[in-house]
Design a protein around this motif. Structure first.
Motif, PDB file in Angstrom:
ATOM      1  N   LYS A  62       0.850  -1.199   0.000  1.00 19.46           N
ATOM      2  CA  LYS A  62       0.000   0.000   0.000  1.00 19.46           C
ATOM      3  C   LYS A  62       0.881   1.242   0.000  1.00 19.46           C
ATOM      4  O   LYS A  62       1.854   1.329   0.769  1.00 19.46           O
ATOM      5  N   GLY A 206      -7.809   8.361   5.822  1.00 19.82           N
ATOM      6  CA  GLY A 206      -6.776   7.348   6.056  1.00 19.82           C
ATOM      7  C   GLY A 206      -7.239   5.948   5.696  1.00 19.82           C
ATOM      8  O   GLY A 206      -6.555   4.961   5.956  1.00 19.82           O
ATOM      9  N   ASP A 209      -5.443   2.479   4.218  1.00 19.34           N
ATOM     10  CA  ASP A 209      -4.769   1.461   5.040  1.00 19.34           C
ATOM     11  C   ASP A 209      -5.718   0.284   5.259  1.00 19.34           C
ATOM     12  O   ASP A 209      -5.329  -0.883   5.180  1.00 19.34           O
ATOM     13  N   LYS A 264      -1.482   8.962  13.176  1.00 25.87           N
ATOM     14  CA  LYS A 264      -2.178   8.721  11.908  1.00 25.87           C
ATOM     15  C   LYS A 264      -1.412   7.822  10.950  1.00 25.87           C
ATOM     16  O   LYS A 264      -1.851   7.609   9.813  1.00 25.87           O
TER      17      LYS A 264
HETATM   18 MG    MG Z   1      -2.409   7.531   5.944  1.00 24.65          MG
END
Ligand code: MG
Ligand code: ADP
Ligand code: ASP
Length: 478
Positions: A62, A206, A209, A264
């Motif tokens: 990723k 986010g 992920d 984060k």
């Molecule tokens: Mg991130």
């Protein structure tokens, strides 16, 4: 059919050759709602083969926003991917939008309508990942590596619940696996999915992920490598504390707590999903050159079970610390409701509409009732939800019978996390005393088994994190 289904932790597992489960509550910081029982694929011996290719492992890679920021960066990513595939691996890549792009799209949505429709917000913000997925597939092709993009609706990645913060439901990985087995790199835009009613969804900021870990669970990957702009998970944000130390490994439990209170580097749901599905996660940097150590040699930070952590600590002669890390979160806002009637039911009347609108309330303080049977209620919500929360409360002001809604976005939550707290006292008092010694005022406190959080003035965030990093003996030796 091979794939993945999220679950509430009851009775899930393989059924009909597919991973199953039920609904859940979103895993934020605490109990995880996703259960998967796929055993990660064992590495095949060199010489074993799938079709004509000799497969070593199945890897999900990723790449975050800074890794995908522009043509040059994407070319570097393509080279890293190509190298991983050339080693004989089957590779699926999950990508974020270019750095800053999602913020830009969110601002457009806000400008269009302050109280935007989350379903239309998803239509807008999901587009950033579509661009980078296509660009990476093309760049790989330009290097002679077969690649194909798979958008959220094409696989599909089915999601549950609220738009803008959807949870992964089912992933049907058949076509993805077939494509990988044919030798093509599968490129998947992170963040995006498909709702029950066929609309595009996104999984919260986010969220790529989480897409990566969910895909890793669905295809039974040997490892999920999360490439970012730092070379691992540190004792605190290395951009704030120069003396932060890189951790060789961190437990799922601690990473879950750190992520939920603002570190984060990984989205909270990705960690809870990895923990439940047993996905092996490594955080590492994409900002390396050709001579960098291979990801297979684990140069980053591994997220591991408690048992593995004990074994690693023994192997590397590491002492397990009382406090593992410190995180901060500037994305919350404080709401104070004044003169709330001090009677049974009024607090429920305040929080019910917020829950109904999927607004997560974090810290809550109800002050001692003053005379006239009135009290003040203070709580925090994500800044992104502040306008909606305020509107919902204003609508109910007369019905509930409180005085005013006062808001304050100039706050930060600072948290210290460590499993050592389970068995050692004094962590909280060190925190309070260290902050008090430097004149930092604490506005609210919450604790869990392995975490203490305080709310302070936002302007004092960096100072507070540095003070605590030193106070708990986390500073790297210079
Ligand atoms: Mg991130
Ligand atoms: P990406 O765009 O790759 O998803 P993010 O910006 O979401 O990257 O996450 C990486 C950032 O997380 C780092 O640049 C760092 O500033 C921040 N961060 C916060 N806490 C930590 C921590 N404990 N360890 C490492 N990075 C951290
Ligand atoms: N692009 C999305 C965001 O900025 C998702 C991600 O990068 O993980 O939040």
């Amino acid at each position: 059919m091979r794939g993945f289904t999220s679950a509430d932790g009851h009775g899930s597992g393989w059924r009909d050759g597919r991973l199953h489960g039920g609904g859940g509550n979103g895993c934020i910081g605490h109990a995880c709602t996703v259960t998967a029982t796929t055993e990660p694929r064992q590495q095949m011996q060199a010489g074993d083969s799938r079709g004509k290719r000799r497969i070593v492992a199945r890897i999900v890679m990723k790449f975050g926003g800074t890794s995908m920021a522009g043509t040059e960066r994407i070319r570097r990513v393509a080279q890293i991917v190509r190298k991983q595939q050339a080693g004989g691996n089957e590779v699926a890549v999950v990508v974020s939008a270019m750095a800053g792009e999602t913020d830009r799209l969110v601002n457009f949505a806000r400008e269009a309508h302050a109280l935007y429709d989350p379903a239309e917000y998803d239509v807008v913000v999901a587009s950033g990942e579509q661009v980078t997925a296509g660009l990476l597939a093309m760049t790989l092709q330009s290097l002679g590596t077969p690649a194909r993009s798979w958008l959220g609706w094409q696989m599909p990645i089915r999601t549950l619940e609220a738009h803008a913060k959807a949870r992964v439901g089912t992933i049907d990985a058949d076509r993805l696996i077939a494509s990988m087995e044919s030798g093509a790199v599968a490129v998947i835009p992170g963040f995006q999915g498909l709702s029950d009613d066929g609309r595009i969804t996104t999984m919260g900021r986010g969220g790529s992920d989480t897409s990566a870990v969910a895909v890793a669970a669905a295809i039974g990957a040997d490892r999920c490598d999360i490439y970012t702009d730092v070379d691992g998970v540190y004792t605190t944000d290395p951009r704030i504390v120069a003396k932060a130390r890189k951790l060789k490994a961190v437990t799922y439990e601690e990473m879950l707590e750190l992520a939920s209170v603002g570190a984060k580097v990984l989205q909270t749901r990705s960690v809870s999903l990895a923990m439940k599905a047993g996905v092996r996660v490594q955080v590492l940097s994409s900002f390396t050159d050709e001579s960098a150590v291979s990801a297979d040699d684990l140069p980053g930070t591994l997220i591991v079970s408690d048992t593995e952590m004990d074994a690693l600590a023994k192997e590397h002669d590491m002492e397990r610390q009382l406090v593992t890390g410190i995180a901060h979160d500037k994305n919350e806002a404080k709401i104070i409701l004044t003169r709330v009637p001090d009677r049974p039911g009024s607090v429920a009347e305040i929080f019910e509409p917020l829950a109904g609108a999927s607004i997560n309330v974090d810290m809550i303080i109800q002050n001692v009732g003053r005379d006239k049977g009135e009290t003040d209620v203070t709580f925090t919500v994500p800044q992104a939800d502040l306008a909606r929360a305020q509107a919902l409360l204003e609508d109910r002001r007369e019905a509930i019978g409180f005085g005013r809604v006062i808001t304050d976005s100039n706050i930060a939550k600072i948290s210290v996390v460590g499993v050592g707290m389970k068995s050692h006292a004094g962590v909280a008092s060190t925190m309070f005393k260290s902050l008090a010694d430097r004149g930092i005022n604490i506005q609210a406190i919450t604790t869990s088994e392995i975490k203490v959080s305080v709310l302070i003035d936002e302007d004092e965030t960096e100072l507070a994190v540095r003070i605590l990093h030193t106070a708990y003996g986390l500073d790297a030796e210079s």
